[in-house]
Design a protein around this motif. Structure first.
Motif, PDB file in Angstrom:
ATOM      1  N   ILE A 165       0.810  -1.209   0.000  1.00  0.00           N
ATOM      2  CA  ILE A 165       0.000   0.000   0.000  1.00  0.00           C
ATOM      3  C   ILE A 165       0.849   1.267   0.000  1.00  0.00           C
ATOM      4  O   ILE A 165       0.589   2.181  -0.800  1.00  0.00           O
ATOM      5  CB  ILE A 165      -0.981  -0.014   1.191  1.00  0.00           C
ATOM      6  CG1 ILE A 165      -2.089  -1.043   0.933  1.00  0.00           C
ATOM      7  CG2 ILE A 165      -1.598   1.365   1.410  1.00  0.00           C
ATOM      8  CD1 ILE A 165      -2.972  -0.728  -0.262  1.00  0.00           C
ATOM      9  N   PRO A 166       1.872   1.379   0.868  1.00  0.00           N
ATOM     10  CA  PRO A 166       2.694   2.596   0.818  1.00  0.00           C
ATOM     11  C   PRO A 166       3.266   2.857  -0.573  1.00  0.00           C
ATOM     12  O   PRO A 166       3.240   3.990  -1.056  1.00  0.00           O
ATOM     13  CB  PRO A 166       3.800   2.315   1.843  1.00  0.00           C
ATOM     14  CG  PRO A 166       3.204   1.342   2.785  1.00  0.00           C
ATOM     15  CD  PRO A 166       2.303   0.481   1.959  1.00  0.00           C
ATOM     16  N   ILE A 178      -5.096  -5.412   3.833  1.00  0.00           N
ATOM     17  CA  ILE A 178      -4.506  -4.471   2.882  1.00  0.00           C
ATOM     18  C   ILE A 178      -5.428  -3.261   2.715  1.00  0.00           C
ATOM     19  O   ILE A 178      -4.973  -2.114   2.698  1.00  0.00           O
ATOM     20  CB  ILE A 178      -4.276  -5.143   1.512  1.00  0.00           C
ATOM     21  CG1 ILE A 178      -3.256  -6.280   1.642  1.00  0.00           C
ATOM     22  CG2 ILE A 178      -3.808  -4.132   0.482  1.00  0.00           C
ATOM     23  CD1 ILE A 178      -1.856  -5.822   1.990  1.00  0.00           C
ATOM     24  N   ALA A 179      -6.725  -3.532   2.599  1.00  0.00           N
ATOM     25  CA  ALA A 179      -7.694  -2.445   2.456  1.00  0.00           C
ATOM     26  C   ALA A 179      -7.665  -1.535   3.679  1.00  0.00           C
ATOM     27  O   ALA A 179      -7.684  -0.307   3.553  1.00  0.00           O
ATOM     28  CB  ALA A 179      -9.094  -3.016   2.260  1.00  0.00           C
ATOM     29  N   ALA A 180      -7.588  -2.133   4.879  1.00  0.00           N
ATOM     30  CA  ALA A 180      -7.548  -1.340   6.107  1.00  0.00           C
ATOM     31  C   ALA A 180      -6.313  -0.457   6.151  1.00  0.00           C
ATOM     32  O   ALA A 180      -6.371   0.696   6.591  1.00  0.00           O
ATOM     33  CB  ALA A 180      -7.576  -2.271   7.322  1.00  0.00           C
ATOM     34  N   SER A 227     -16.549  -3.624   0.021  1.00  0.00           N
ATOM     35  CA  SER A 227     -16.822  -4.971   0.538  1.00  0.00           C
ATOM     36  C   SER A 227     -16.685  -5.032   2.057  1.00  0.00           C
ATOM     37  O   SER A 227     -17.114  -5.997   2.683  1.00  0.00           O
ATOM     38  CB  SER A 227     -15.880  -5.991  -0.107  1.00  0.00           C
ATOM     39  OG  SER A 227     -14.531  -5.713   0.210  1.00  0.00           O
ATOM     40  N   THR A 228     -16.080  -4.008   2.656  1.00  0.00           N
ATOM     41  CA  THR A 228     -15.977  -3.930   4.114  1.00  0.00           C
ATOM     42  C   THR A 228     -16.852  -2.790   4.613  1.00  0.00           C
ATOM     43  O   THR A 228     -17.102  -1.817   3.882  1.00  0.00           O
ATOM     44  CB  THR A 228     -14.529  -3.674   4.566  1.00  0.00           C
ATOM     45  OG1 THR A 228     -14.099  -2.388   4.087  1.00  0.00           O
ATOM     46  CG2 THR A 228     -13.598  -4.747   4.018  1.00  0.00           C
ATOM     47  N   PHE A 229     -17.312  -2.883   5.850  1.00  0.00           N
ATOM     48  CA  PHE A 229     -18.172  -1.821   6.383  1.00  0.00           C
ATOM     49  C   PHE A 229     -17.431  -0.495   6.457  1.00  0.00           C
ATOM     50  O   PHE A 229     -17.972   0.559   6.098  1.00  0.00           O
ATOM     51  CB  PHE A 229     -18.691  -2.189   7.776  1.00  0.00           C
ATOM     52  CG  PHE A 229     -19.488  -1.085   8.414  1.00  0.00           C
ATOM     53  CD1 PHE A 229     -20.803  -0.884   8.046  1.00  0.00           C
ATOM     54  CD2 PHE A 229     -18.907  -0.233   9.351  1.00  0.00           C
ATOM     55  CE1 PHE A 229     -21.551   0.153   8.605  1.00  0.00           C
ATOM     56  CE2 PHE A 229     -19.644   0.803   9.905  1.00  0.00           C
ATOM     57  CZ  PHE A 229     -20.967   0.993   9.541  1.00  0.00           C
ATOM     58  N   SER A 266     -16.784   4.955   4.819  1.00  0.00           N
ATOM     59  CA  SER A 266     -15.852   6.040   4.503  1.00  0.00           C
ATOM     60  C   SER A 266     -16.276   6.817   3.267  1.00  0.00           C
ATOM     61  O   SER A 266     -15.877   7.975   3.088  1.00  0.00           O
ATOM     62  CB  SER A 266     -14.440   5.479   4.290  1.00  0.00           C
ATOM     63  OG  SER A 266     -13.953   4.860   5.464  1.00  0.00           O
ATOM     64  N   LEU A 267     -17.072   6.189   2.413  1.00  0.00           N
ATOM     65  CA  LEU A 267     -17.524   6.860   1.193  1.00  0.00           C
ATOM     66  C   LEU A 267     -18.806   7.657   1.407  1.00  0.00           C
ATOM     67  O   LEU A 267     -19.238   8.392   0.512  1.00  0.00           O
ATOM     68  CB  LEU A 267     -17.756   5.834   0.080  1.00  0.00           C
ATOM     69  CG  LEU A 267     -16.512   5.154  -0.479  1.00  0.00           C
ATOM     70  CD1 LEU A 267     -16.897   4.007  -1.403  1.00  0.00           C
ATOM     71  CD2 LEU A 267     -15.658   6.158  -1.242  1.00  0.00           C
TER      72      LEU A 267
END
Length: 366
Positions: free
Chosen positions: A47-48, A78-80, A115-117, A122-123
């Motif tokens: 991610i970075p 990874i998403a987090a 796909s995650t809460f 966040s959107l």
């Protein structure tokens, strides 16, 4: 957050673009993790590195990074990690660019994040919704598909998203888009509208939904040439909206009942079931009862009591119970009690209980 009016886009000078992107990236990135010279992107460094490469003014590099990002975001960890690197703000800025391939990949990444809460939540901001609303007009079916799918996930996960869809007039936008999209995308849009109507609360539902002529629009998708899957989704929208008394009255006024009655004889059981479900809710209105009694709905509903589809049986029972409050129909059903009695021992307790109530209602005399 990126502002739809003040943010820079990739059409501006390279210096300004790079400065804005790097400011978004570095605002929450520990300096020791900025991978200026790192040529690998895997594990905890994925991610970075990828987020930093997305700040590049080199379009080819951004495209490659977006493709790699889409392949790793499926992993929750990874998403987090991406949220700590302002990944949503970076993706929104890229989405506003003119490059279609970047729009496709960036919207795909946003869809994956929903796909995650935490990703969905966040959107849920007015500014984000307005940016994505504008992108629904882009002349690229893959981008629009990604956005519709993202909104569908968001409104199923977050009640605040449903309210915001009405507040930003996205609900009206979805209604308009119904006539402009392919059947594949129409099914997604109808699913979005269904969840908005199901989870929405006053004053948005039913008032705003009826103000935008939702029932009239859904009625258009009950025509014979419309695929069964689309019909079912339109019927579900009608069914949930007609839970409200004002919607029942509107359904009667726009002559929606004959269309639904005709679908009780459809060859697809799902279409028959949800048509019965819509009539079940509409028939609570007295004028609607009288209108339905002038059709052959009762004949169709009685036939559906023998259907293998349990929703068909349950909705038909409840519709007939409601209709039996009208004396002519109650008199007609009085000779058909045996068709209800066989359902008293049905293994589905909802059906057996509905059958008991139906019999009691039909037998009732003032």
């Amino acid at each position: 957050m990126i502002s739809s009016s003040s943010s820079l886009s990739f059409n501006q000078s390279n210096e300004k673009k790079e400065a804005l992107l790097k400011s978004i990236y570095s605002s929450s990135t520990p300096i020791e993790l900025i991978p200026l010279n790192n040529q690998t992107a895997y594990g905890y460094r994925a991610i970075p590195k990828l987020c930093y490469e997305l700040t590049s003014t080199d379009g080819e590099k951004r495209v490659k990074s977006l493709a790699l990002l889409a392949s790793v975001l499926h992993k929750p960890e990874i998403a987090a990690q991406g949220f700590s690197f302002n990944i949503i703000e970076i993706l929104l800025l890229i989405i506003k660019d003119d490059s279609l391939i970047e729009k496709q990949l960036a919207t795909k990444c946003l869809y994956i994040l929903t796909s995650t809460f935490i990703g969905s939540h966040s959107l849920v901001t007015e500014n984000t919704f307005l940016i994505l609303k504008e992108e629904l007009n882009v002349n690229d079916v893959d981008t629009r598909k990604n956005l519709y799918n993202a909104f569908n996930r968001i409104c199923q996960r977050d009640i605040d998203a449903v309210n915001l869809i009405f507040e930003t007039k996205l609900y009206r936008t979805f209604l308009v888009k119904l006539n402009l999209e392919t059947y594949e995308l129409q099914s997604v849009i109808l699913d979005i509208l269904y969840h908005c109507l199901l989870r929405g609360r006053p004053p948005f539902v039913p008032d705003k939904a009826l103000f935008y002529n939702s029932l009239e629009k859904f009625s258009e998708f009950l025509e014979p040439h419309i695929p069964a899957q689309i019909k079912v989704l339109a019927e579900k929208c009608i069914m949930v909206l007609c839970h409200y008394s004002t919607a029942k009255i509107r359904a009667y006024e726009i002559n929606l009942i004959p269309k639904l009655v005709k679908l009780l004889a459809h060859r697809k059981r799902e279409v028959r079931a949800h048509s019965a479900g819509a009539l079940m809710n509409i028939s609570i209105d007295n004028d609607a009862k009288k209108s339905i009694s002038k059709t052959n709905a009762v004949t169709y509903l009685l036939k559906m009591l023998k259907d293998e589809h349990q929703d068909s049986v349950l909705y038909s029972l409840k519709a007939l119970t409601s209709l039996s409050e009208d004396y002519p129909i109650r008199y007609q059903l009085g000779s058909k009690l045996n068709e209800f009695e066989v359902l008293l021992n049905h293994p589905n307790t909802n059906i057996s209980n509905a059958a008991k109530i139906a019999i009691e209602t039909i037998k009732w005399r003032p």
